[in-house]
Design an enzyme around this catalytic site. Structure first.
Site, PDB file in Angstrom:
ATOM      1  N   GLU A 184      37.169  46.415  29.161  1.00  0.00           N
ATOM      2  CA  GLU A 184      36.323  45.364  28.171  1.00  0.00           C
ATOM      3  C   GLU A 184      34.933  45.701  27.878  1.00  0.00           C
ATOM      4  O   GLU A 184      34.649  46.439  28.781  1.00  0.00           O
ATOM      5  CB  GLU A 184      36.390  44.051  28.919  1.00  0.00           C
ATOM      6  CG  GLU A 184      37.818  43.464  29.059  1.00  0.00           C
ATOM      7  CD  GLU A 184      38.095  42.350  30.007  1.00  0.00           C
ATOM      8  OE1 GLU A 184      36.950  41.676  30.309  1.00  0.00           O
ATOM      9  OE2 GLU A 184      39.100  42.044  30.795  1.00  0.00           O
ATOM     10  N   ALA A 203      27.786  52.314  43.597  1.00  0.00           N
ATOM     11  CA  ALA A 203      27.940  51.598  44.893  1.00  0.00           C
ATOM     12  C   ALA A 203      27.297  50.209  44.535  1.00  0.00           C
ATOM     13  O   ALA A 203      26.244  50.231  43.530  1.00  0.00           O
ATOM     14  CB  ALA A 203      27.345  52.278  45.833  1.00  0.00           C
ATOM     15  N   CYS A 212      41.887  42.973  35.698  1.00  0.00           N
ATOM     16  CA  CYS A 212      42.822  44.370  35.845  1.00  0.00           C
ATOM     17  C   CYS A 212      42.835  44.962  37.321  1.00  0.00           C
ATOM     18  O   CYS A 212      43.595  44.697  37.895  1.00  0.00           O
ATOM     19  CB  CYS A 212      42.502  45.440  34.779  1.00  0.00           C
ATOM     20  SG  CYS A 212      42.927  44.898  33.365  1.00  0.00           S
TER      21      CYS A 212
HETATM   22  C1  UDX Z   1      39.714  48.656  33.729  1.00  0.00           C
HETATM   23  C2  UDX Z   1      39.937  49.923  33.187  1.00  0.00           C
HETATM   24  O1  UDX Z   1      38.800  50.763  33.681  1.00  0.00           O
HETATM   25  C3  UDX Z   1      40.618  50.319  32.069  1.00  0.00           C
HETATM   26  O2  UDX Z   1      40.984  51.675  31.917  1.00  0.00           O
HETATM   27  C4  UDX Z   1      42.078  49.347  32.251  1.00  0.00           C
HETATM   28  O3  UDX Z   1      42.589  49.104  30.860  1.00  0.00           O
HETATM   29  C5  UDX Z   1      41.569  47.988  32.456  1.00  0.00           C
HETATM   30  O4  UDX Z   1      41.004  47.790  33.733  1.00  0.00           O
HETATM   31  P1  UDX Z   1      37.893  46.848  32.930  1.00  0.00           P
HETATM   32  O5  UDX Z   1      38.553  45.823  33.762  1.00  0.00           O
HETATM   33  O6  UDX Z   1      37.456  46.527  31.366  1.00  0.00           O
HETATM   34  O7  UDX Z   1      38.801  48.105  32.825  1.00  0.00           O
HETATM   35  O8  UDX Z   1      36.656  47.287  33.843  1.00  0.00           O
HETATM   36  P2  UDX Z   1      36.076  48.524  34.338  1.00  0.00           P
HETATM   37  O9  UDX Z   1      35.155  49.191  33.523  1.00  0.00           O
HETATM   38  O10 UDX Z   1      36.988  49.474  34.942  1.00  0.00           O
HETATM   39  O11 UDX Z   1      35.023  48.078  35.732  1.00  0.00           O
HETATM   40  C6  UDX Z   1      35.759  47.240  36.781  1.00  0.00           C
HETATM   41  C7  UDX Z   1      34.975  46.783  37.611  1.00  0.00           C
HETATM   42  O12 UDX Z   1      34.467  47.929  38.567  1.00  0.00           O
HETATM   43  C8  UDX Z   1      33.702  46.213  37.265  1.00  0.00           C
HETATM   44  O13 UDX Z   1      33.554  44.966  38.012  1.00  0.00           O
HETATM   45  C9  UDX Z   1      32.612  47.017  37.431  1.00  0.00           C
HETATM   46  O14 UDX Z   1      31.279  46.508  37.537  1.00  0.00           O
HETATM   47  C10 UDX Z   1      33.095  47.848  38.582  1.00  0.00           C
HETATM   48  N1  UDX Z   1      32.601  49.134  38.859  1.00  0.00           N
HETATM   49  C11 UDX Z   1      32.664  49.972  37.819  1.00  0.00           C
HETATM   50  C12 UDX Z   1      31.639  49.557  39.866  1.00  0.00           C
HETATM   51  O15 UDX Z   1      31.575  48.667  40.889  1.00  0.00           O
HETATM   52  N2  UDX Z   1      31.190  50.795  39.937  1.00  0.00           N
HETATM   53  C13 UDX Z   1      31.418  51.621  39.244  1.00  0.00           C
HETATM   54  O16 UDX Z   1      30.971  52.893  39.439  1.00  0.00           O
HETATM   55  C14 UDX Z   1      32.260  51.440  38.073  1.00  0.00           C
END
Ligand code: UDX
Length: 435
Positions: A154, A255, A263
């Site tokens: 997203e 972190a 997802c």
């Molecule tokens: C995820 C997958 O990345 C994607 O490939 C799949 O199709 C759907 O699920 P999305 O849910 O859009 O995508 O979010 P993503 O960018 O993966 O982030 C997920 C969560 O992890 C967010 O809440 C983000 O803030 C958190 N996050 C991400 C962290 O806390 N630390 C990080 O280093 C990266």
């Protein structure tokens, strides 16, 4: 080639518009009348950068949206993109929508067409659905089923749809592979996108394995965060240092308050549930710990606030961010909202501001206060919590902000504010995993 897309949530709506952009005639179908009316008026029903221009370009041309499943009848390829949320009563995925979508299109499938699952599903689903299609279609109608998982993020959904970093084609035959190669011909040729051709269970597993890995990576660094907090070390420097190793990589090592969204949380739980059904619970038992570490970070922030402002009852807390991540209005399992809700339930007076997610947040947490601006949100606050890393929050001037609050206390739940600038402006700055 004509394409139908069943389910017009974040995944399906953007996929439908993306397929139109690639030159196909596309019909998007959903049972949600309001969503379909919005899409058919070329207005996006959720916030996603770059999406609305695609709708404006193609709706009324080769892209249309309808609630009538009979309109999928002339499509050659049917993408199933409906949601698989967590069941209310267990960790497992709720397959009601996938099953209903497939049942709704079966009477309209024409001979030679291909049904392609994109939803994230428990391994074994594709085989079950293929059998169902085989049983319920007449002998004269031959339809195959493939699985083509979607990895879009997203906030980058349009880019990820038009220029995916890889294509996974879980196919039962060379014919099905050929059809999917035609659908994605442009990205395969122009972007040289790697194509991995697999059987059905591998394709289903790729998606849950990828999301489990990403969730594990985030929880790993958040576990290090807990150790850093005890030892006085700094997790952001630790992440930089280990991230320079190519084998580890710096991405997804930020972190903070952890992962949320529609997802990652539900996918690791559904994977655990499915593994249990398969007698392989031990193989993914670590995912329960990944989940626990993630949820602990939320509780930790609540405790940090309590300790810093001397209790919670009657304290005014400003929460910057409601979406589960920036560039999205999605609040599903959002760490920011979860923390705001916990503080509120513990007696604090909580004010929330988010550039895009206010409407969705108010729907699921109507008892929180919502502000129209950062200034209004932080007015008189005993502590400011930075929980979703929108660029506009990073650009706030600590001195100006300091003039609005009751106490200059900031908790940076995403570790990306300018710590030195806040300290110089007299703030008590608390990062997560930073001494
Ligand atoms: C995820 C997958 O990345 C994607 O490939 C799949 O199709 C759907 O699920 P999305 O849910 O859009 O995508 O979010 P993503 O960018 O993966 O982030 C997920 C969560 O992890 C967010 O809440 C983000 O803030 C958190 N996050 C991400 C962290 O806390 N630390 C990080 O280093 C990266």
């Amino acid at each position: 080639m004509r394409i139908s897309v069943i389910g017009t949530g974040y995944l399906g709506a953007v996929h439908a518009a993306g397929m139109a952009e690639l030159g196909f005639e596309v019909v998007g179908v959903d049972v949600d009348k309001a969503k379909i009316a919005s899409l058919q008026a070329a207005t996006m029903p959720f916030y996603e950068p770059e999406f609305e221009p695609l709708l404006e370009k193609h709706v009324g041309g080769r892209l249309r949206f309808t609630t009538d499943f009979a309109e999928v009848a002339d499509a050659d390829v049917h993408f199933v993109c409906v949601g698989t949320p967590q069941q209310g009563s267990s960790l497992a995925a709720d397959m009601t929508y996938v099953d209903a979508a497939v049942d709704a299109i079966i009477p309209h499938l024409k001979d030679g067409s291909l049904v392609v699952g994109k939803s994230t599903v428990p391994v074994g689903t594709a085989e079950r659905l293929a059998e169902r299609i085989e049983t319920l279609t007449p002998d004269s109608v031959n339809v195959e089923l493939a699985w083509n998982p979607e990895f879009l993020r997203e906030g980058f959904a349009v880019q990820d749809t038009l220029h995916p970093d890889r294509l996974v084609l879980g196919v039962p035959s060379a014919g099905a592979e050929q059809i999917l190669r035609e659908v994605y011909a442009r990205t395969i040729e122009e972007d040289r996108t790697p194509v991995v051709v697999t059987d059905l269970p591998t394709a289903e597993l790729v998606k849950v394995a990828a999301n489990s890995f990403l969730a594990t990576k985030i929880s790993f660094i958040n576990a290090m965060s807990e150790i850093c907090e005890i030892t006085g070390a700094d997790v952001t420097l630790l992440a930089d240092a280990i991230g320079y190793d190519d084998r580890i990589g710096r991405k997804f090592l930020n972190a903070g308050v952890g992962f949320g969204g529609g997802c990652l949380p539900k996918d690791i739980r559904a994977f655990s549930a499915r593994a249990g059904e398969l007698g392989a619970a031990a193989s993914v038992a670590f995912l329960a710990e990944v989940d626990a570490i993630n949820l602990r970070r939320r509780e930790h922030v609540v405790e940090l606030v309590r300790g810093q402002v001397g209790g919670l009852v009657g304290r005014r807390i400003a929460v910057l961010g409601a979406a589960f991540k920036p560039n999205s209005d999605d609040v599903r399992d959002s760490p920011a909202l979860s923390i705001a809700g916990q503080l509120h339930l513990a007696g604090a007076s909580v004010s929330v501001y988010d550039p895009k997610a206010m409407g969705n947040a108010a729907k699921i947490f109507p008892t929180l206060d919502y502000s129209d601006s950062v200034e209004e949100c932080v007015h008189g606050a005993d502590a400011v919590l930075h929980l979703t890393e929108w660029p506009e929050f990073r650009e706030l001037d600590p001195e100006t902000l300091g003039g609005k609050v009751a106490q200059r206390v900031v908790i940076d739940g995403r570790n990306c504010l300018d710590r030195e600038a806040y300290k110089a402006a007299g703030w008590t700055y608390l990062g997560l995993g930073r001494s």
